[in-house]
Design a protein around this motif. Structure first.
Motif, PDB file in Angstrom:
ATOM      1  N   GLU A  78       0.823  -1.211   0.000  1.00  0.00           N
ATOM      2  CA  GLU A  78       0.000   0.000   0.000  1.00  0.00           C
ATOM      3  C   GLU A  78       0.856   1.259   0.000  1.00  0.00           C
ATOM      4  O   GLU A  78       0.580   2.221  -0.735  1.00  0.00           O
ATOM      5  N   SER A  79       1.890   1.269   0.825  1.00  0.00           N
ATOM      6  CA  SER A  79       2.763   2.445   0.852  1.00  0.00           C
ATOM      7  C   SER A  79       3.741   2.445  -0.321  1.00  0.00           C
ATOM      8  O   SER A  79       4.058   3.508  -0.873  1.00  0.00           O
ATOM      9  N   VAL A  80       4.210   1.255  -0.715  1.00  0.00           N
ATOM     10  CA  VAL A  80       5.157   1.184  -1.840  1.00  0.00           C
ATOM     11  C   VAL A  80       4.552   1.813  -3.080  1.00  0.00           C
ATOM     12  O   VAL A  80       5.141   2.714  -3.704  1.00  0.00           O
ATOM     13  N   TYR A  81       3.373   1.349  -3.474  1.00  0.00           N
ATOM     14  CA  TYR A  81       2.787   1.802  -4.739  1.00  0.00           C
ATOM     15  C   TYR A  81       1.924   3.050  -4.582  1.00  0.00           C
ATOM     16  O   TYR A  81       1.828   3.855  -5.508  1.00  0.00           O
ATOM     17  N   GLY A  82       1.312   3.203  -3.420  1.00  0.00           N
ATOM     18  CA  GLY A  82       0.425   4.345  -3.231  1.00  0.00           C
ATOM     19  C   GLY A  82       1.136   5.628  -2.869  1.00  0.00           C
ATOM     20  O   GLY A  82       0.602   6.717  -3.080  1.00  0.00           O
ATOM     21  N   LEU A  87       7.310   7.098 -11.324  1.00  0.00           N
ATOM     22  CA  LEU A  87       7.238   6.522 -12.661  1.00  0.00           C
ATOM     23  C   LEU A  87       8.541   6.770 -13.418  1.00  0.00           C
ATOM     24  O   LEU A  87       9.196   7.801 -13.235  1.00  0.00           O
ATOM     25  N   MET A  88       8.911   5.818 -14.241  1.00  0.00           N
ATOM     26  CA  MET A  88      10.078   5.981 -15.098  1.00  0.00           C
ATOM     27  C   MET A  88       9.987   7.278 -15.896  1.00  0.00           C
ATOM     28  O   MET A  88       8.935   7.586 -16.474  1.00  0.00           O
ATOM     29  N   ASP A  89      11.048   8.032 -15.939  1.00  0.00           N
ATOM     30  CA  ASP A  89      11.062   9.287 -16.693  1.00  0.00           C
ATOM     31  C   ASP A  89      10.645   9.041 -18.142  1.00  0.00           C
ATOM     32  O   ASP A  89      11.167   8.138 -18.804  1.00  0.00           O
ATOM     33  N   GLY A  90       9.712   9.846 -18.617  1.00  0.00           N
ATOM     34  CA  GLY A  90       9.313   9.775 -20.015  1.00  0.00           C
ATOM     35  C   GLY A  90       8.392   8.622 -20.374  1.00  0.00           C
ATOM     36  O   GLY A  90       8.141   8.377 -21.558  1.00  0.00           O
ATOM     37  N   ALA A  91       7.859   7.928 -19.360  1.00  0.00           N
ATOM     38  CA  ALA A  91       7.034   6.748 -19.647  1.00  0.00           C
ATOM     39  C   ALA A  91       5.775   7.100 -20.429  1.00  0.00           C
ATOM     40  O   ALA A  91       5.406   6.389 -21.380  1.00  0.00           O
ATOM     41  N   TRP A 115      -2.204  -4.384  -7.117  1.00  0.00           N
ATOM     42  CA  TRP A 115      -0.996  -3.563  -7.036  1.00  0.00           C
ATOM     43  C   TRP A 115      -0.768  -2.853  -8.372  1.00  0.00           C
ATOM     44  O   TRP A 115      -0.410  -1.672  -8.404  1.00  0.00           O
ATOM     45  N   ILE A 116      -0.942  -3.592  -9.455  1.00  0.00           N
ATOM     46  CA  ILE A 116      -0.769  -3.003 -10.792  1.00  0.00           C
ATOM     47  C   ILE A 116      -1.784  -1.885 -11.003  1.00  0.00           C
ATOM     48  O   ILE A 116      -1.462  -0.823 -11.545  1.00  0.00           O
ATOM     49  N   SER A 117      -3.016  -2.099 -10.544  1.00  0.00           N
ATOM     50  CA  SER A 117      -4.065  -1.092 -10.716  1.00  0.00           C
ATOM     51  C   SER A 117      -3.720   0.203  -9.986  1.00  0.00           C
ATOM     52  O   SER A 117      -3.991   1.301 -10.489  1.00  0.00           O
ATOM     53  N   THR A 118      -3.115   0.074  -8.813  1.00  0.00           N
ATOM     54  CA  THR A 118      -2.707   1.269  -8.075  1.00  0.00           C
ATOM     55  C   THR A 118      -1.722   2.099  -8.895  1.00  0.00           C
ATOM     56  O   THR A 118      -1.843   3.329  -8.988  1.00  0.00           O
TER      57      THR A 118
END
Length: 216
Positions: A78-82, A87-91, A115-118
């Motif tokens: 929850e804290s990792v992704y939220g 995000l990778m630069d320029g994604a 997790w992916i949805s977050t």
């Protein structure tokens, strides 16, 4: 490389989550959840966390149940992704330009769909042509090739007609075993690893963009 299907790993490629998972492993998994031994991060990086438990239990012994282990991973996610990952630069521009070039795009990850949805919602990564989690297939995950074979089948192509971007040794092994053209993405967390099993190694987002779009 003339593939029209591009399969992105999420952790360590699209978002810089590996550093946070490695910290979690040091602070709890390797410190409290195993009986003995000193695992390397790369033994488990890239694997589905349920299979991480099975691996650690077999190799080192565990002090917690699988349900407790899974719950701890979900709580930490929850804290990792939220909150933490970036995000990778320029994604966003890369995704847009790949679509404009006629490429199909997918996230193929060992992480669960929530997790992916977050990540997708937080960074507005849609539309995607496919989002595939290791939880979606009834076969072993990375480093086995099944998830990439399954992704290719979803697009109606052979794995050899796909390009995969991976950062972990387990992920690279899975992609190479499937027959996909494999690009190893080198960042801070895997800077010292031997990624030579991949077909190509890129250092950061600009080199990845050049590799995928044929830019100099």
């Amino acid at each position: 490389m003339d593939a029209n299907v591009v399969l992105f790993d999420m952790d360590g490629v699209l978002v810089d989550s590996e550093q946070y998972w490695h910290a979690f492993e040091d602070e709890w998994v390797f410190a409290d959840a195993i009986e003995s031994g000193d695992p390397d991060h790369e033994e488990i990086t890239g694997m589905n966390f349920r299979e991480i438990y099975d691996y650690l239990d077999a190799e080192y012994g565990t002090t917690v149940t699988k349900d407790e282990f899974v719950a701890a991973y979900h709580e930490n996610s929850e804290s990792v992704y939220g909150e933490h990952v970036v995000l990778m630069d320029g994604a966003e521009e890369l995704f847009s330009d790949l679509r404009a070039a006629g490429k199909k795009l997918a996230i193929v990850s060992s992480a669960p769909q929530d997790w992916i949805s977050t990540v997708r919602e937080r960074f507005d990564l849609d539309p995607l042509d496919l989002v595939l989690s290791a939880d979606d297939i009834d076969k072993p995950g990375k480093p086995e090739p099944h998830i990439y074979e399954h992704a290719a089948a979803e697009f109606g192509v052979a794995p050899e007609d796909c390009v995969v971007i991976e950062d972990s040794l387990n992920g690279i092994k899975a992609a190479v075993r499937s027959g996909a053209y494999t690009i190893a993405y080198r960042g801070g967390q895997n800077a010292d690893l031997d990624l030579s099993r991949a077909d190509e190694i890129v250092n950061g987002p600009e080199e990845l963009r050049a590799a995928l779009l044929g830019e100099e």
